[in-house]
Design a protein around this motif. Structure first.
Motif, mmCIF file in Angstrom:
data_model
loop_
_atom_site.group_PDB
_atom_site.id
_atom_site.type_symbol
_atom_site.label_atom_id
_atom_site.label_comp_id
_atom_site.label_asym_id
_atom_site.label_seq_id
_atom_site.Cartn_x
_atom_site.Cartn_y
_atom_site.Cartn_z
ATOM 1 N N THR A 37 38.974 -98.246 -58.026
ATOM 2 C CA THR A 37 38.290 -98.399 -56.749
ATOM 3 C C THR A 37 36.811 -98.075 -56.930
ATOM 4 N N PHE A 38 35.983 -98.536 -56.001
ATOM 5 C CA PHE A 38 34.528 -98.465 -56.202
ATOM 6 C C PHE A 38 33.812 -97.982 -54.939
ATOM 7 N N PRO A 39 34.164 -96.773 -54.464
ATOM 8 C CA PRO A 39 33.545 -96.292 -53.226
ATOM 9 C C PRO A 39 32.077 -95.932 -53.384
ATOM 10 N N ASP A 40 31.615 -95.758 -54.613
ATOM 11 C CA ASP A 40 30.233 -95.308 -54.837
ATOM 12 C C ASP A 40 29.381 -96.384 -55.500
ATOM 13 N N SER A 41 29.660 -97.636 -55.172
ATOM 14 C CA SER A 41 28.875 -98.725 -55.749
ATOM 15 C C SER A 41 28.260 -99.581 -54.642
ATOM 16 N N PRO A 42 27.115 -99.167 -54.102
ATOM 17 C CA PRO A 42 26.473 -99.981 -53.058
ATOM 18 C C PRO A 42 26.085 -101.369 -53.551
ATOM 19 N N ALA A 43 25.772 -101.496 -54.833
ATOM 20 C CA ALA A 43 25.404 -102.821 -55.352
ATOM 21 C C ALA A 43 26.586 -103.778 -55.270
ATOM 22 N N LEU A 44 27.782 -103.295 -55.560
ATOM 23 C CA LEU A 44 28.971 -104.134 -55.442
ATOM 24 C C LEU A 44 29.226 -104.489 -53.988
ATOM 25 N N ALA A 45 29.099 -103.514 -53.097
ATOM 26 C CA ALA A 45 29.311 -103.790 -51.673
ATOM 27 C C ALA A 45 28.308 -104.824 -51.165
ATOM 28 N N LEU A 60 38.158 -117.263 -44.288
ATOM 29 C CA LEU A 60 38.909 -116.395 -45.194
ATOM 30 C C LEU A 60 38.934 -114.969 -44.633
ATOM 31 N N ASP A 61 39.817 -114.132 -45.175
ATOM 32 C CA ASP A 61 39.887 -112.729 -44.766
ATOM 33 C C ASP A 61 39.079 -111.894 -45.746
ATOM 34 N N PRO A 62 37.881 -111.430 -45.350
ATOM 35 C CA PRO A 62 37.047 -110.676 -46.287
ATOM 36 C C PRO A 62 37.629 -109.297 -46.584
ATOM 37 N N VAL A 63 37.442 -108.851 -47.803
ATOM 38 C CA VAL A 63 37.852 -107.503 -48.190
ATOM 39 C C VAL A 63 36.783 -106.530 -47.688
ATOM 40 N N PRO A 64 37.170 -105.483 -46.939
ATOM 41 C CA PRO A 64 36.172 -104.507 -46.475
ATOM 42 C C PRO A 64 35.459 -103.845 -47.643
ATOM 43 N N ASP A 65 34.232 -103.366 -47.400
ATOM 44 C CA ASP A 65 33.470 -102.787 -48.507
ATOM 45 C C ASP A 65 34.141 -101.551 -49.083
ATOM 46 N N ASP A 66 34.967 -100.851 -48.266
ATOM 47 C CA ASP A 66 35.694 -99.705 -48.807
ATOM 48 C C ASP A 66 37.088 -100.086 -49.293
ATOM 49 N N GLY A 67 37.337 -101.407 -49.387
ATOM 50 C CA GLY A 67 38.621 -101.891 -49.882
ATOM 51 C C GLY A 67 38.513 -102.667 -51.180
ATOM 52 N N SER A 155 38.988 -109.141 -56.063
ATOM 53 C CA SER A 155 39.007 -110.097 -54.957
ATOM 54 C C SER A 155 37.971 -109.732 -53.889
ATOM 55 N N LEU A 156 37.328 -110.764 -53.334
ATOM 56 C CA LEU A 156 36.359 -110.586 -52.252
ATOM 57 C C LEU A 156 36.879 -111.086 -50.917
ATOM 58 N N ALA A 157 37.764 -112.074 -50.932
ATOM 59 C CA ALA A 157 38.292 -112.631 -49.690
ATOM 60 C C ALA A 157 39.618 -113.315 -49.982
ATOM 61 N N GLU A 196 47.294 -103.386 -43.636
ATOM 62 C CA GLU A 196 46.940 -103.245 -42.230
ATOM 63 C C GLU A 196 46.286 -104.545 -41.794
ATOM 64 N N ASP A 197 46.940 -105.228 -40.850
ATOM 65 C CA ASP A 197 46.479 -106.555 -40.451
ATOM 66 C C ASP A 197 46.379 -107.419 -41.711
ATOM 67 N N ARG A 198 45.183 -107.934 -41.998
ATOM 68 C CA ARG A 198 45.025 -108.766 -43.189
ATOM 69 C C ARG A 198 44.079 -108.098 -44.169
ATOM 70 N N ALA A 199 44.458 -106.877 -44.541
ATOM 71 C CA ALA A 199 43.680 -106.115 -45.523
ATOM 72 C C ALA A 199 44.590 -105.112 -46.199
ATOM 73 N N TYR A 200 44.246 -104.772 -47.442
ATOM 74 C CA TYR A 200 44.931 -103.704 -48.150
ATOM 75 C C TYR A 200 44.186 -102.396 -47.905
ATOM 76 N N ARG A 201 44.943 -101.380 -47.577
ATOM 77 C CA ARG A 201 44.378 -100.042 -47.407
ATOM 78 C C ARG A 201 45.213 -99.068 -48.227
ATOM 79 N N TRP A 202 44.647 -97.913 -48.525
ATOM 80 C CA TRP A 202 45.385 -96.981 -49.367
ATOM 81 C C TRP A 202 44.893 -95.557 -49.141
ATOM 82 N N ASP A 203 45.744 -94.627 -49.561
ATOM 83 C CA ASP A 203 45.385 -93.217 -49.681
ATOM 84 C C ASP A 203 45.460 -92.864 -51.163
#
Length: 211
Positions: A37-45, A60-67, A155-157, A196-203
């Motif tokens: 996962t890449f929570p600390d990469s603003p360039a990727l987001a 398309l269903d975009p992947v959230p920046d924290d996903g 994946s982006l979308a 959740e809806d059309r996105a992957y989320r995780w803990d």
């Protein structure tokens, strides 16, 4: 070469499918996965958002920046892996983790179910996948996909309905001129994944340092 191969493979796709049409997955499904996962990469987001905005007319269903993530391998369902057994998974993986590495995320290719960034080089990611597979084998948790068949990507979308691929490929092509992004990979995450809806989320259950 990896980027050119990924792009050529996507350019040859004729029809796209609904990524979310996956038997066995429901809103209640929970499973453990090893991921990057890449929570600390603003360039990727920023790169992801720029691509997603360009592709927005496609619906398309975009992947959230924290996903944003790279899936490595499924470990098992939460029902089949109680916490003591999960501790065994973590303990087995920790001493086998290879060294930290750097990846380059390159715009833009895809599959029948998604639009995605190519990541390269593959060598370090394949080594990590192989190490995790080796750590799970004595626990009876062989991965569904062997390392030889694993193709790293980000994946982006996600595509959400059957459609001809040509309009998506046409929209993607100019984005290949965008600059790639470098990603420093210092940890691998064991996560509890859900939809959740059309996105992957995780803990995150555990982050293991590499090296």
């Amino acid at each position: 070469m990896i980027a050119a191969d990924d792009q050529a493979a996507f350019d040859a796709v004729e029809t796209m499918v609904d990524h979310w049409d996956r038997p066995g997955w429901t809103a209640q499904t929970r499973a453990y996965y090893w991921m990057l996962t890449f929570p600390d990469s603003p360039a990727l987001a920023d790169l992801a958002l720029r691509c997603q905005q360009h592709l927005a007319p496609l619906g398309l269903d975009p992947v959230p920046d924290d996903g944003l993530h790279i899936t490595l391998t499924r470990v098992g369902s939460t029902a089949a892996l109680p916490l003591p057994r999960l501790d065994d998974v973590i303990s087995a993986a920790a001493p086998l983790c290879p060294a930290a590495f750097r990846l380059r995320a390159v715009p833009l290719a895809g599959s029948r179910g998604a639009v995605r960034l190519t990541v390269a080089p593959w060598g370090p990611v394949l080594a990590l996948h192989a190490a995790l597979s080796k750590s799970m084998a004595p626990l009876g948790l062989a991965p569904r996909k062997p390392t030889a068949l694993f193709r790293p990507h980000l994946s982006l979308a996600y595509n959400n309905r059957p459609r001809p691929a040509a309009p998506v490929i046409k929209a993607v092509t100019p984005l290949r001129r965008l600059a790639p992004v470098d990603l420093d990979v210092r940890e691998v995450q064991l996560v509890e994944l859900r939809r959740e809806d059309r996105a992957y989320r995780w803990d995150v259950v555990k982050s293991l340092p590499l090296g």
